[in-house]
Scaffold this motif. Structure first.
Motif, PDB file in Angstrom:
ATOM      1  N   GLU A 156       0.829  -1.207   0.000  1.00  0.00           N
ATOM      2  CA  GLU A 156       0.000   0.000   0.000  1.00  0.00           C
ATOM      3  C   GLU A 156       0.866   1.261   0.000  1.00  0.00           C
ATOM      4  OE1 GLU A 156      -3.264   0.395  -0.328  1.00  0.00           O
ATOM      5  OE2 GLU A 156      -3.420  -1.760  -0.657  1.00  0.00           O
ATOM      6  N   ILE A 157       1.933   1.252   0.787  1.00  0.00           N
ATOM      7  CA  ILE A 157       2.816   2.420   0.836  1.00  0.00           C
ATOM      8  C   ILE A 157       3.533   2.593  -0.497  1.00  0.00           C
ATOM      9  CG2 ILE A 157       4.847   3.422   1.955  1.00  0.00           C
ATOM     10  CD1 ILE A 157       4.003   2.028   4.517  1.00  0.00           C
ATOM     11  N   ALA A 158       4.008   1.483  -1.081  1.00  0.00           N
ATOM     12  CA  ALA A 158       4.688   1.556  -2.381  1.00  0.00           C
ATOM     13  C   ALA A 158       3.738   2.041  -3.470  1.00  0.00           C
ATOM     14  CB  ALA A 158       5.256   0.186  -2.746  1.00  0.00           C
ATOM     15  N   HIS A 159       2.474   1.612  -3.411  1.00  0.00           N
ATOM     16  CA  HIS A 159       1.477   2.018  -4.407  1.00  0.00           C
ATOM     17  C   HIS A 159       1.259   3.526  -4.390  1.00  0.00           C
ATOM     18  CE1 HIS A 159      -1.970   1.645  -7.045  1.00  0.00           C
ATOM     19  NE2 HIS A 159      -2.721   2.308  -6.172  1.00  0.00           N
ATOM     20  N   ARG A 160       1.475   4.152  -3.238  1.00  0.00           N
ATOM     21  CA  ARG A 160       1.296   5.591  -3.107  1.00  0.00           C
ATOM     22  C   ARG A 160       2.596   6.361  -3.327  1.00  0.00           C
ATOM     23  NH1 ARG A 160      -2.475   2.910  -0.607  1.00  0.00           N
ATOM     24  NH2 ARG A 160      -4.542   3.815  -0.224  1.00  0.00           N
ATOM     25  N   ASN A 161       3.640   5.635  -3.777  1.00  0.00           N
ATOM     26  CA  ASN A 161       4.915   6.247  -4.191  1.00  0.00           C
ATOM     27  C   ASN A 161       5.616   7.019  -3.075  1.00  0.00           C
ATOM     28  OD1 ASN A 161       4.740   5.345  -6.947  1.00  0.00           O
ATOM     29  ND2 ASN A 161       3.229   6.957  -7.305  1.00  0.00           N
ATOM     30  N   ASN A 163       8.615   7.398  -0.174  1.00  0.00           N
ATOM     31  CA  ASN A 163      10.044   7.089  -0.150  1.00  0.00           C
ATOM     32  C   ASN A 163      10.266   5.659   0.339  1.00  0.00           C
ATOM     33  OD1 ASN A 163      12.832   6.949   1.100  1.00  0.00           O
ATOM     34  ND2 ASN A 163      12.918   8.984   0.186  1.00  0.00           N
ATOM     35  N   PRO A 164      11.123   4.880  -0.343  1.00  0.00           N
ATOM     36  CA  PRO A 164      11.369   3.490   0.094  1.00  0.00           C
ATOM     37  C   PRO A 164      11.861   3.375   1.534  1.00  0.00           C
ATOM     38  CG  PRO A 164      12.278   3.862  -2.095  1.00  0.00           C
ATOM     39  CD  PRO A 164      11.841   5.197  -1.584  1.00  0.00           C
ATOM     40  N   LEU A 165      12.632   4.362   1.998  1.00  0.00           N
ATOM     41  CA  LEU A 165      13.131   4.310   3.374  1.00  0.00           C
ATOM     42  C   LEU A 165      11.971   4.407   4.364  1.00  0.00           C
ATOM     43  CD1 LEU A 165      16.273   6.623   3.030  1.00  0.00           C
ATOM     44  CD2 LEU A 165      16.181   4.130   2.972  1.00  0.00           C
ATOM     45  N   LEU A 166      11.025   5.288   4.080  1.00  0.00           N
ATOM     46  CA  LEU A 166       9.833   5.391   4.922  1.00  0.00           C
ATOM     47  C   LEU A 166       9.023   4.102   4.858  1.00  0.00           C
ATOM     48  CD1 LEU A 166       7.946   7.146   6.684  1.00  0.00           C
ATOM     49  CD2 LEU A 166       6.849   7.903   4.559  1.00  0.00           C
ATOM     50  N   ASN A 167       8.943   3.530   3.670  1.00  0.00           N
ATOM     51  CA  ASN A 167       8.217   2.269   3.486  1.00  0.00           C
ATOM     52  C   ASN A 167       8.807   1.173   4.372  1.00  0.00           C
ATOM     53  OD1 ASN A 167       6.964  -0.070   2.558  1.00  0.00           O
ATOM     54  ND2 ASN A 167       7.055   0.527   0.422  1.00  0.00           N
ATOM     55  N   PHE A 168      10.121   1.017   4.325  1.00  0.00           N
ATOM     56  CA  PHE A 168      10.778  -0.037   5.105  1.00  0.00           C
ATOM     57  C   PHE A 168      10.622   0.207   6.602  1.00  0.00           C
ATOM     58  CE2 PHE A 168      12.194  -1.647   1.252  1.00  0.00           C
ATOM     59  CZ  PHE A 168      13.016  -2.744   1.404  1.00  0.00           C
ATOM     60  N   ALA A 169      10.735   1.474   7.027  1.00  0.00           N
ATOM     61  CA  ALA A 169      10.622   1.782   8.450  1.00  0.00           C
ATOM     62  C   ALA A 169       9.223   1.489   8.965  1.00  0.00           C
ATOM     63  CB  ALA A 169      10.991   3.247   8.693  1.00  0.00           C
ATOM     64  N   VAL A 170       8.199   1.937   8.241  1.00  0.00           N
ATOM     65  CA  VAL A 170       6.815   1.726   8.684  1.00  0.00           C
ATOM     66  C   VAL A 170       6.454   0.245   8.646  1.00  0.00           C
ATOM     67  CG1 VAL A 170       4.390   2.201   8.143  1.00  0.00           C
ATOM     68  CG2 VAL A 170       6.080   4.033   8.002  1.00  0.00           C
TER      69      VAL A 170
END
Length: 255
Positions: A156-161, A163-170
């Motif tokens: 879901e986070i990646a679909h909303r584009n 930052n990958p770092l934020l994606n991995f942290a969350v």
């Protein structure tokens, strides 16, 4: 002839841009673009790569054309890399001419697996690690649930584009928050295993492999850039894990 050279240069740099954006190692990017250029009639093709861009120079009949393209990360997708390699082989064997090859390149779209199949397989793979480490059925189930929900969050986070770092942290925060319940309530015979196993999906294995391959094959700058990015992703994952453990107080299993 000059116009034709410009078109060919655009064609091969578009191919190189797609290869770089979808996770091909530097040797593959440089080799495929060079082979495509030579197969299309260029006398020389020079390729220079950086972490986010590609530069190509073609030489033909004493005319020199140089072009630059940015190559933002589009996510690892080996189907794109394979399709471009097939086009390169067909051009070299004269099965395709330049026009058909350009048309085929434009038709390439990243193939995506069904998201729920990905969620299922990620959950099973992480749960299998907990089982191999000696976990019981309860550890298996908790690991499956934590990693599957984490994968949904990641998608879901990646679909909303973001930052990958934020994606991995969350994502790692959510996974640890769920799996730490086994430690808090002492569920199962090995309550710490779900916490250790469910975050394995966050290991940036492919970037690390590419980084090592690039450095070993002479692309030092590319290798360092990819290694730094993989390290940052690992750091973001660690921040998410530590944040969740601090919130829940599930530090007992560390000691």
């Amino acid at each position: 002839m000059e116009a034709n050279q410009k078109n060919i240069t655009r064609f091969i740099i578009n191919a190189g841009q797609m290869l770089l954006a979808h996770g091909a190692e530097s040797t593959v990017v440089a080799d495929i673009t060079r082979r495509l250029g030579l197969a299309c009639g260029m006398e020389e093709v020079e390729v220079s790569l950086s972490a986010s861009s590609i530069i190509i120079t073609t030489i033909m009949d004493d005319n020199c054309v140089t072009t630059v393209r940015r190559s933002p990360d589009r996510g690892i997708n080996m189907s794109v890399v394979t399709d471009i390699q097939h086009i390169c082989i067909m051009v070299e064997r004269r099965v395709l001419d330049f026009t058909l090859a350009q048309h085929k390149l434009e038709q390439i779209k990243p193939k995506r697996h069904n998201r729920w199949i990905v969620v299922l397989m990620i959950g099973l793979s992480c749960a299998a690690f907990s089982h191999l480490a000696g976990g019981d059925r309860i550890a298996f189930a908790i690991t499956f649930v934590a990693s599957a929900i984490g994968m949904i969050v990641r998608q879901e986070i990646a679909h909303r584009n973001f930052n990958p770092l934020l994606n991995f942290a969350v994502t790692s925060f959510v996974i640890t928050l769920i799996s730490s319940q086994a430690v808090i309530y002492q569920i199962g015979s090995h309550p710490f295993l779900p916490m250790a196993s469910s975050v394995l999906m966050m290991v940036p294995g492919f970037p690390l492999i590419n980084a090592a391959a690039d450095m070993l094959k002479g692309y030092i700058n590319m290798g360092i850039a990819r290694f730094v990015m993989a390290t940052l992703l690992t750091l973001a994952t660690s921040i998410g894990i530590v944040g969740a453990m601090t919130l829940t107080g599930a530090w007992g299993w560390v000691h």
